[in-house]
Design an enzyme around this catalytic site. Sequence first.
Site, PDB file in Angstrom:
ATOM      1  N   HIS A 158     -35.471  48.084  54.585  1.00 58.80           N
ATOM      2  CA  HIS A 158     -34.300  48.266  53.653  1.00 58.80           C
ATOM      3  C   HIS A 158     -32.897  48.376  54.537  1.00 58.80           C
ATOM      4  O   HIS A 158     -32.939  48.935  55.514  1.00 58.80           O
ATOM      5  CB  HIS A 158     -34.636  49.751  52.993  1.00 58.80           C
ATOM      6  CG  HIS A 158     -33.342  50.212  52.271  1.00 58.80           C
ATOM      7  ND1 HIS A 158     -33.461  49.669  50.800  1.00 58.80           N
ATOM      8  CD2 HIS A 158     -32.370  50.731  52.325  1.00 58.80           C
ATOM      9  CE1 HIS A 158     -32.215  50.076  50.288  1.00 58.80           C
ATOM     10  NE2 HIS A 158     -31.451  50.876  51.160  1.00 58.80           N
ATOM     11  N   ASP A 165     -32.449  58.891  40.606  1.00 57.24           N
ATOM     12  CA  ASP A 165     -31.368  58.416  41.659  1.00 57.24           C
ATOM     13  C   ASP A 165     -30.491  57.274  40.869  1.00 57.24           C
ATOM     14  O   ASP A 165     -29.122  57.226  41.247  1.00 57.24           O
ATOM     15  CB  ASP A 165     -32.281  57.507  42.852  1.00 57.24           C
ATOM     16  CG  ASP A 165     -31.202  56.620  43.968  1.00 57.24           C
ATOM     17  OD1 ASP A 165     -30.291  57.294  44.412  1.00 57.24           O
ATOM     18  OD2 ASP A 165     -31.092  55.647  43.790  1.00 57.24           O
ATOM     19  N   ARG A 225     -22.284  59.361  41.439  1.00 55.97           N
ATOM     20  CA  ARG A 225     -21.448  59.214  42.981  1.00 55.97           C
ATOM     21  C   ARG A 225     -20.621  58.377  42.924  1.00 55.97           C
ATOM     22  O   ARG A 225     -19.344  58.621  43.588  1.00 55.97           O
ATOM     23  CB  ARG A 225     -22.546  59.452  43.696  1.00 55.97           C
ATOM     24  CG  ARG A 225     -23.350  60.610  44.178  1.00 55.97           C
ATOM     25  CD  ARG A 225     -24.639  60.327  45.042  1.00 55.97           C
ATOM     26  NE  ARG A 225     -24.402  59.748  46.180  1.00 55.97           N
ATOM     27  CZ  ARG A 225     -25.260  58.990  47.032  1.00 55.97           C
ATOM     28  NH1 ARG A 225     -26.531  58.756  46.378  1.00 55.97           N
ATOM     29  NH2 ARG A 225     -24.649  58.463  48.212  1.00 55.97           N
ATOM     30  N   SER A 245     -31.446  59.583  48.479  1.00 50.21           N
ATOM     31  CA  SER A 245     -31.219  58.198  47.934  1.00 50.21           C
ATOM     32  C   SER A 245     -32.333  57.047  48.074  1.00 50.21           C
ATOM     33  O   SER A 245     -32.958  56.660  47.344  1.00 50.21           O
ATOM     34  CB  SER A 245     -29.794  57.778  47.475  1.00 50.21           C
ATOM     35  OG  SER A 245     -29.676  56.465  46.942  1.00 50.21           O
ATOM     36  N   LYS A 253     -36.455  56.025  46.904  1.00 53.32           N
ATOM     37  CA  LYS A 253     -36.824  54.855  46.235  1.00 53.32           C
ATOM     38  C   LYS A 253     -37.936  54.249  47.244  1.00 53.32           C
ATOM     39  O   LYS A 253     -38.561  53.697  46.688  1.00 53.32           O
ATOM     40  CB  LYS A 253     -35.504  53.673  46.449  1.00 53.32           C
ATOM     41  CG  LYS A 253     -34.593  54.289  45.020  1.00 53.32           C
ATOM     42  CD  LYS A 253     -33.428  53.267  45.161  1.00 53.32           C
ATOM     43  CE  LYS A 253     -32.565  53.716  46.288  1.00 53.32           C
ATOM     44  NZ  LYS A 253     -31.214  53.378  45.892  1.00 53.32           N
TER      45      LYS A 253
END
Length: 428
Positions: free
Chosen positions: A82, A161, A168, A183, A187
């Site tokens: 990620h 999220d 946000r 966050s 995930k």
Amino acid sequence: MRFVDIITKKRDGGTLSEAEIQFFISEYTKGNIPDYQVSSLLMALFFQGMDAVETATLTMAMAHSGDMLDLSSIKGKKADKHSTGGVGDKTSLVLGPLVAAVGTNVAKMSGRGLGHTGGTIDKLEAYDNFNVELSEANFIKQVNDIGLAIIGQTGNLTPADKKLYALRDVTGTVNIIPLIASSIMSKKIAAGSDIICLDVKVGDGAFMKTQEDARTLAKMMVDIGNTVGRKTLAFLTNMDEPLGYKIGNSLELEEVIATLKGHGPKDLTEICLQIGSYMVFYADNAISLDDAYQKLLAAIENGSALAKFYEFISAQGADPSKPFKQAKHKIPVLARKSGNIQKIKAEEIGIAAMILGAGRETITDIIDHSVGIELCRKVGDTIEKDQPLAYIYSNGKGEVQAITYIEDAYVIVATKQEPSTLIFEIID
Ligand code: URA
């Protein structure tokens, strides 16, 4: 429990208990707490922060707010990767087929781009008919069959999220390190992989502008992942210039293919080999890091990584031999002066690409996959006045504004500059 008490406790610098965090996430997900109250808590979090225990509790509450993927029927270890978001960042699209070609499974769930950063799913959709919505059963089957599948976020993965991120985004509370950590990690944990490689971007085009902040974020995520039994490591990598030369969806896919053929940009190739080595190393305890690196290099040289990429594109419904749609215009952006490239402000390049239509300003914008930017110079290169700094590929939208952004992005100085450092640190 009253939500207002949670807000005031945090506002006054208190530490939230597990029960309070669970209440916040479960009731907000169900729609029982209004956005205005959660906005207030988010702002309190901006000023007061969260400690490691609060952050880990929040992460797990968010991970469990919806479906948790069970990948146990995939044979062998599953690796995920990620990036915290960059410009020209197409590493996942190189890494997936590269590590799958040497036998490491990649079961990856990716996001779409918003603002100046691109998203893997948008890039893949530059292929007509590419299917980003496999069922869980087909996702698992594809990983078992060919070692690689990449899909968009499923409907009910971390709904907390989804709601919180959207809030946000419009309340000035994206850039809070514990919230970014929870966050991302919620995930990754819900998506089920055993190995999580995080690429934390640092610099102008990234959420984290300093190495110190990036290190704090990376350590927090690595601790959370390892605490819940996922092998997690993080790379701090440079985003003081875009990665590679091409920015925009089909342009980036062209660069992915070039990289898998062995003639991609040096920075992109090296980052993929480095991160890929760790993915392979942790998936196969019998191999050393050096051997993993050599194996990946061989997969590029012998064509198996490229073949895996084409196999993956076909498996998800697209025809990899079909040429991408081309933009109508290719326009040079010329240097205003001679000199050495000190910096290419990645955020400005990302915004320029978005203005051309390669990205979306709001979630409902439609992307033009054929437009984008090709850089002609990178940090450390020299340039003469009126030589092209970059080309824009456009279809008649936003050209003048994009050119101004690109001109402003290039910082040209008189003194000779070194190429950028690619990887600052590995937190393992
Ligand atoms: N990426 C995410 O998924 N979440 C954040 O909060 C920031 C970047």
